[in-house]
Design an enzyme around this catalytic site. Structure first.
Site, PDB file in Angstrom:
ATOM      1  N   GLY A  14     -21.145 -44.053   1.568  1.00  0.00           N
ATOM      2  CA  GLY A  14     -19.965 -43.687   0.783  1.00  0.00           C
ATOM      3  C   GLY A  14     -19.328 -44.911   0.160  1.00  0.00           C
ATOM      4  O   GLY A  14     -19.263 -45.960   0.793  1.00  0.00           O
ATOM      5  N   ARG A  75     -26.972 -42.184  -1.010  1.00  0.00           N
ATOM      6  CA  ARG A  75     -27.576 -41.917   0.301  1.00  0.00           C
ATOM      7  C   ARG A  75     -29.047 -41.662  -0.025  1.00  0.00           C
ATOM      8  O   ARG A  75     -29.363 -40.964  -0.977  1.00  0.00           O
ATOM      9  CB  ARG A  75     -26.915 -40.711   0.953  1.00  0.00           C
ATOM     10  CG  ARG A  75     -25.384 -40.933   1.070  1.00  0.00           C
ATOM     11  CD  ARG A  75     -24.716 -40.011   2.028  1.00  0.00           C
ATOM     12  NE  ARG A  75     -23.270 -40.017   1.849  1.00  0.00           N
ATOM     13  CZ  ARG A  75     -22.408 -40.772   2.553  1.00  0.00           C
ATOM     14  NH1 ARG A  75     -22.851 -41.567   3.499  1.00  0.00           N
ATOM     15  NH2 ARG A  75     -21.118 -40.697   2.325  1.00  0.00           N
ATOM     16  N   ASP A 106     -22.314 -47.549   9.260  1.00  0.00           N
ATOM     17  CA  ASP A 106     -23.281 -47.682  10.363  1.00  0.00           C
ATOM     18  C   ASP A 106     -24.654 -47.123  10.013  1.00  0.00           C
ATOM     19  O   ASP A 106     -25.669 -47.635  10.488  1.00  0.00           O
ATOM     20  CB  ASP A 106     -22.728 -47.078  11.663  1.00  0.00           C
ATOM     21  CG  ASP A 106     -22.341 -45.630  11.525  1.00  0.00           C
ATOM     22  OD1 ASP A 106     -22.252 -45.137  10.386  1.00  0.00           O
ATOM     23  OD2 ASP A 106     -22.122 -44.978  12.570  1.00  0.00           O
ATOM     24  N   THR A 129     -16.611 -49.200   4.469  1.00  0.00           N
ATOM     25  CA  THR A 129     -16.434 -47.754   4.622  1.00  0.00           C
ATOM     26  C   THR A 129     -14.949 -47.466   4.804  1.00  0.00           C
ATOM     27  O   THR A 129     -14.262 -48.220   5.508  1.00  0.00           O
ATOM     28  CB  THR A 129     -17.242 -47.195   5.824  1.00  0.00           C
ATOM     29  OG1 THR A 129     -16.817 -45.857   6.082  1.00  0.00           O
ATOM     30  CG2 THR A 129     -17.044 -47.997   7.101  1.00  0.00           C
ATOM     31  N   ASP A 131     -13.650 -45.194   6.487  1.00  0.00           N
ATOM     32  CA  ASP A 131     -13.351 -44.561   7.781  1.00  0.00           C
ATOM     33  C   ASP A 131     -12.871 -45.532   8.862  1.00  0.00           C
ATOM     34  O   ASP A 131     -12.295 -45.098   9.865  1.00  0.00           O
ATOM     35  CB  ASP A 131     -14.590 -43.822   8.312  1.00  0.00           C
ATOM     36  CG  ASP A 131     -14.928 -42.618   7.460  1.00  0.00           C
ATOM     37  OD1 ASP A 131     -14.034 -42.150   6.733  1.00  0.00           O
ATOM     38  OD2 ASP A 131     -16.087 -42.170   7.504  1.00  0.00           O
ATOM     39  N   ASP A 133     -14.559 -46.921  11.089  1.00  0.00           N
ATOM     40  CA  ASP A 133     -15.138 -46.524  12.376  1.00  0.00           C
ATOM     41  C   ASP A 133     -16.252 -47.468  12.850  1.00  0.00           C
ATOM     42  O   ASP A 133     -17.144 -47.042  13.572  1.00  0.00           O
ATOM     43  CB  ASP A 133     -15.677 -45.085  12.281  1.00  0.00           C
ATOM     44  CG  ASP A 133     -16.713 -44.930  11.179  1.00  0.00           C
ATOM     45  OD1 ASP A 133     -16.856 -45.862  10.358  1.00  0.00           O
ATOM     46  OD2 ASP A 133     -17.372 -43.879  11.130  1.00  0.00           O
TER      47      ASP A 133
END
Ligand code: ATP
Length: 327
Positions: A14, A75, A106, A129, A131, A133
């Site tokens: 993303g 992707r 990741d 990213t 996120d 995360d």
């Protein structure tokens, strides 16, 4: 130690605001060290197709302030297969690339670690990213921008919620992690925050909302991470309305969606991306390989690419308590 003369850079997964600032930092740092730089378009798809473009200092002019990614992102299902990775390795060899810098999440690093093991191509990751995360860095490139976008939008929703005495369920991004939800909930003064890291008890939520909506203030905002185990804001709305107890409440859903990915990166993201991009090149020159560069407590840190995906970064549970105290 193998010498690096040419490196390839790509953005993958993303997109995130600040990726361009990172591409710029990698390119200009590499050029400052007399290295050649090739941009690889559309992540692993471009690697498989040999879609490479020679970069110079001017290729990255005027991009530090822009969202998206000039190299485009994708992707790539083909990169999961051995054949795709073999094709990618052929293009890397043909172009004479000695190393790769991957900006992504990741998944990107899992693919990169595999590629390194199979084809012995040095690779360094930069965490990109929204996120946040990723283990191994306090913040990822794009997170601060996405968080600020979410808060700006919550502020706007607050105005209209208040004008009409409405309950808004605002869905923010975060498939597996609640960083954006938790922090935008605090920054936006949300009454409730629902995140994937905690289990939502429907009865408690209903009671809490009822107590909020019958008090002096008749508007409320619930921030829901898209990856909450309940399934996001639309599903939550259906659940809340399923037994008729919300018939008197004017309930609306607002899904912020991709607005959180777009827009200019914040100052914080621009600086983070610039530092990490430069650090990635330095790490390669110093002989590091198959690691992600991150910033932990203000210090640059290297984490093995595989370790990034295997270890989960925890949210701060004190912040979750704070949302309850402050609402
Ligand atoms: P974001 O956090 O924004 O989703 P990401 O890097 O985690 O970013 P993914 O879609 O998970 O995004 O991964 C990007 C690409 O990396 C995938 O499309 C695929 O090409 C490659 N990839 C991911 N996991 C693997 C894997 N286990 N083996 C090979 N390639 C992989």
């Amino acid at each position: 130690m193998r010498s690096i003369r040419r490196l390839g850079i790509f953005t993958s997964g993303g997109d995130a605001p600040g990726m361009n600032a990172c591409v710029r930092a990698v390119t200009r740092t590499a050029i400052a060290h007399d290295l050649g730089v090739w941009g690889i378009r559309r992540g692993y798809e471009g690697l498989i197709e040999g879609d490479f473009v020679k970069m110079d200092g001017r290729s990255v002019s005027n991009i530090v302030q822009t969202g998206g990614t000039i190299l485009k992102s994708a992707r790539s299902p083909r990169f999961f297969g051995e054949e795709g990775r073999q094709q990618a390795a052929c293009h890397v060899e043909e172009a004479g690339l000695d190393a790769l810098v991957a900006i992504g999440g990741d998944g990107t690093f899992a693919g990169g670690a595999l590629f390194h093991d199979e084809h012995d191509v040095p690779i360094i990751g930069c965490p990109g990213t929204i996120d946040n995360d990723l283990y191994g860095t306090d913040e990822t490139i794009g997170y601060d921008s996405a968080l600020n976008t979410a808060i700006e939008n919550i502020d706007r929703i607050r105005d209209t919620a208040d004008a009409h005495d409405r309950l808004f369920l605002v869905e923010v991004m975060g498939r597996d992690a609640g960083f954006i939800a938790l922090n935008s909930g605090i920054g936006g003064g949300a009454e409730l925050v629902l995140i994937p890291e905690t289990v939502t008890n429907m009865n408690e939520i209903k009671e809490r909302i009822h107590s909020l909506m019958t008090a002096q203030t008749r508007s409320s905002i619930v921030v829901v991470a898209e990856g909450d185990e309940l399934g996001g804001a639309e599903k939550l709305k259906r659940e809340l309305q399923s037994d008729g107890s919300f018939d008197e409440i004017d309930l609306r859903v607002c899904i912020l969606g991709h607005t959180q990915r777009g827009g200019a990166p914040t100052a914080r993201d621009r600086v983070l991306a610039s530092r990490l991009g430069a650090a990635a090149v330095d790490a390669l020159i110093d002989g590091h390989d198959s690691v992600m560069v991150g910033l932990v407590n203000g210090e640059l840190k290297l984490t093995g690419l595989r370790g990034v995906g295997r270890r989960k970064k925890s949210i701060d549970y004190e912040l979750l308590k704070l949302t309850q105290v402050l609402s």
